[in-house]
Design an enzyme around this catalytic site. Structure first.
Site, mmCIF file in Angstrom:
data_model
loop_
_atom_site.group_PDB
_atom_site.id
_atom_site.type_symbol
_atom_site.label_atom_id
_atom_site.label_comp_id
_atom_site.label_asym_id
_atom_site.label_seq_id
_atom_site.Cartn_x
_atom_site.Cartn_y
_atom_site.Cartn_z
ATOM 1 N N LYS A 195 43.814 38.418 41.419
ATOM 2 C CA LYS A 195 42.399 38.311 41.064
ATOM 3 C C LYS A 195 41.869 36.880 41.187
ATOM 4 O O LYS A 195 40.663 36.676 41.346
ATOM 5 C CB LYS A 195 42.181 38.845 39.649
ATOM 6 C CG LYS A 195 42.422 40.341 39.498
ATOM 7 C CD LYS A 195 42.143 40.813 38.074
ATOM 8 C CE LYS A 195 42.272 42.336 37.926
ATOM 9 N NZ LYS A 195 43.654 42.801 37.992
ATOM 10 N N SER A 247 48.422 40.999 39.061
ATOM 11 C CA SER A 247 47.014 40.693 38.801
ATOM 12 C C SER A 247 46.613 39.242 39.012
ATOM 13 O O SER A 247 45.422 38.916 38.929
ATOM 14 C CB SER A 247 46.626 41.124 37.381
ATOM 15 O OG SER A 247 46.355 42.503 37.338
ATOM 16 N N SER A 273 41.223 41.017 32.976
ATOM 17 C CA SER A 273 41.971 41.592 34.090
ATOM 18 C C SER A 273 41.376 42.940 34.483
ATOM 19 O O SER A 273 42.062 43.956 34.581
ATOM 20 C CB SER A 273 43.458 41.751 33.751
ATOM 21 O OG SER A 273 44.230 41.887 34.926
#
Length: 528
Positions: A188, A185, A363
């Site tokens: 991102k 993640s 997230s």
């Protein structure tokens, strides 16, 4: 930094310093409540303090948005060339507000909206001119303290690292920093920077209704807003109920009380199912029309069961809302709006700056995939998984970032085909800190705060990084990453990235604690 736009900040600074000093005891107690006294780091560094220093509290609190109630704004934008939000110039209007990502209520809206983030000046330099004025940590000193921690077996079989001074952009430490690993993640961060570059921090995503000419055919046109909501309390997001109110009013003004309803998802192309498949709770089908991220419960973040037909379900909810407002319609069917259709009503998402902050803090995979497609639309690429990846690379290349070895398969990092380097992640953070790129500031202000917010709220218990580390987490089976910023004991704002991978997978909790220890060490180490 002496520019006319900072006069208000200069005038306000004495009050902000008083606020910081007044809340320092409470912050000390908060930190002490979640950590034991620190110990000397095995003689590798100077003695660690038992509580964060005054320099860390002033610089760290400003950086993390914990005590900047006097320095935030009453509107979400726009940004000006100095990195300040334009509305910040009105000092009086900024008092009594809370900062950070996805908190508080914004006046002038119908519900709760993500509150604006701290100003760029606070994010970058802390509260005083003397903060971070001394020499940066040295490469040797950082190697002495980070090296043994990176050798921790709990981190797995592969690990890379980079540390950068955000004031200069200089890399202070690197271990395999150019080696590409699965970032999970932390992808991102790249998505955030690319979307802000392509579409702009003030861009809002529209969902609209149109009326086809010479007919009673209404089309609900999806614009790709993942935060569109059908709930009674919109909490500052675009409301399907508001859209129904305005659409019904526009139809009644035309003496129309019965229509056929269609819904248009043609903005997006290609497969709408993420490569991880539908049998998961991490992300919905990626479609240009959905309500509440297709969630089948009342949650707004985290995992949840999702509808298999988010666009059709959103359109059905809209049809029911129209019926409640006196507009008869049958069940909606998919159809594209024509170029000749007449506008009826429009609702818009919060600004992209707020969506980026919410995505990073929680997230949020649905927002991430939507932002990848918004990047594709703005960059002239197909709004698909592949097109989004191409667009992200294109935007990052424009910024002159190190892309060797990087691969972008999606916007969220759920796809293991994504590959990033520690060098790229720290370069992304450094670019977001660059005063010449004030539009990228939400990529910093949206990062979770260790021990306090988002995906770091449950981590760092008993570690000195609590409240001083701000970072994006990344977790897949066998993959654990952490990238963000930290204020060291001398007030330097540093960017870091730690990526690990292991086959067979390591024990997740132990790996995460190992990563947290690395970031905490940066917070407590002057490393001269």
């Amino acid at each position: 930094m002496v520019v006319p736009e900072l006069k208000a900040w200069r005038a306000a600074r004495p009050h902000v310093v008083r606020v910081a000093r007044s809340v320092r005891p409470q912050l000390v107690r908060a930190v002490e409540a979640v950590k034991p006294p620190l110990v000397r780091a095995a003689g590798a560094v100077k003695p660690l303090v038992t509580q964060p220093s005054t320099v860390q509290f002033t610089a760290g609190a400003a950086t993390l948005g914990l005590v900047v109630a006097a320095t935030v704004v009453t509107a979400a934008g726009p940004w000006d060339s100095t990195g300040q939000r334009t509305a910040e110039r009105d000092w009086a209007a900024s008092q009594g507000r809370a900062g950070g990502a996805d908190h508080g209520h914004v006046s002038g809206t119908s519900g709760k909206a993500p509150a604006p983030a701290p100003s760029a000046a606070s994010v970058l330099t802390g509260l005083g001119g003397s903060v971070g004025a001394g020499p940066s940590p040295t490469e040797k000193a950082l190697a002495d303290v980070l090296g043994p921690l990176l050798d921790n077996a709990a981190l797995g079989t592969e690990r890379t690292a980079a540390v950068v001074d955000l004031a200069t952009g200089k890399r202070l430490y690197g271990k395999g920093a150019g080696d590409a690993l699965s970032p999970a993640s932390t992808t991102k961060i790249a998505t955030a920077v690319a979307a802000l570059t392509a579409a702009g921090a003030d861009h809002r995503i529209a969902t609209r209704t149109v009326l086809e000419p010479d007919s009673e055919k209404v089309v609900l046109v999806g614009g790709g807003d993942p935060t569109l909501t059908a709930r009674k309390d919109a909490e500052g997001n675009a409301s399907l109920r508001t859209l129904a109110d305005e659409t019904a009013r526009a139809l009644k003004d035309r003496k129309t009380d019965e229509v056929t309803l269609s819904y248009d998802t043609s903005l997006y192309e290609g497969p709408d199912v993420h490569p991880i498949g539908l049998d998961n709770t991490n992300v919905a089908r990626v479609t240009a029309l959905m309500a509440d991220e297709g969630r089948l419960d009342d949650t707004s973040s985290g995992t949840a069961k999702r509808t298999e037909q988010p666009a059709a379900d959103a359109a059905k909810k809209f049809a029911d809302l129209l019926k409640d407002r006196g507009i008869k319609t049958a069940d909606p069917v998919p159809a594209e709006a024509t170029a000749r259709a007449e506008a009826l009503a429009t609702v818009k998402s919060p600004p992209l700056s707020a969506l980026v902050e919410r995505m990073l803090t929680n997230s949020d995979n649905d927002i991430a995939e939507a932002l990848a497609r918004q990047t594709a639309v703005a960059a002239g690429e197909p709004a698909s998984f592949k097109g989004g990846g191409t667009a992200i690379r294109k935007q990052l290349k424009k910024l002159g970032l190190p892309l060797k070895g990087a691969e972008f398969a999606d916007g969220s990092g759920l796809d293991r085909a994504d590959k990033l380097t520690a060098d790229l992640l720290t370069a992304l953070l450094a670019k977001a800190a660059d005063p010449a790129h004030s539009e990228l500031r939400p990529a910093l202000t949206g990062l979770p705060v260790a021990g306090f917010t988002g995906t770091l709220s449950g981590r760092y218990a008993g570690q000195p990084g609590t409240g001083l580390v701000r970072a994006k987490t990344g977790t897949l089976t066998g993959v654990h990453t952490l990238a963000g910023t930290v204020v060291d004991t001398d007030g330097h704002l540093l960017a870091f990235a730690f990526l690990t991978a292991s086959d067979p997978p390591t024990e997740p909790t132990a790996t995460q604690k190992g990563l947290d220890a690395l970031a905490s060490t940066l917070a407590t180490c002057g490393c001269k």
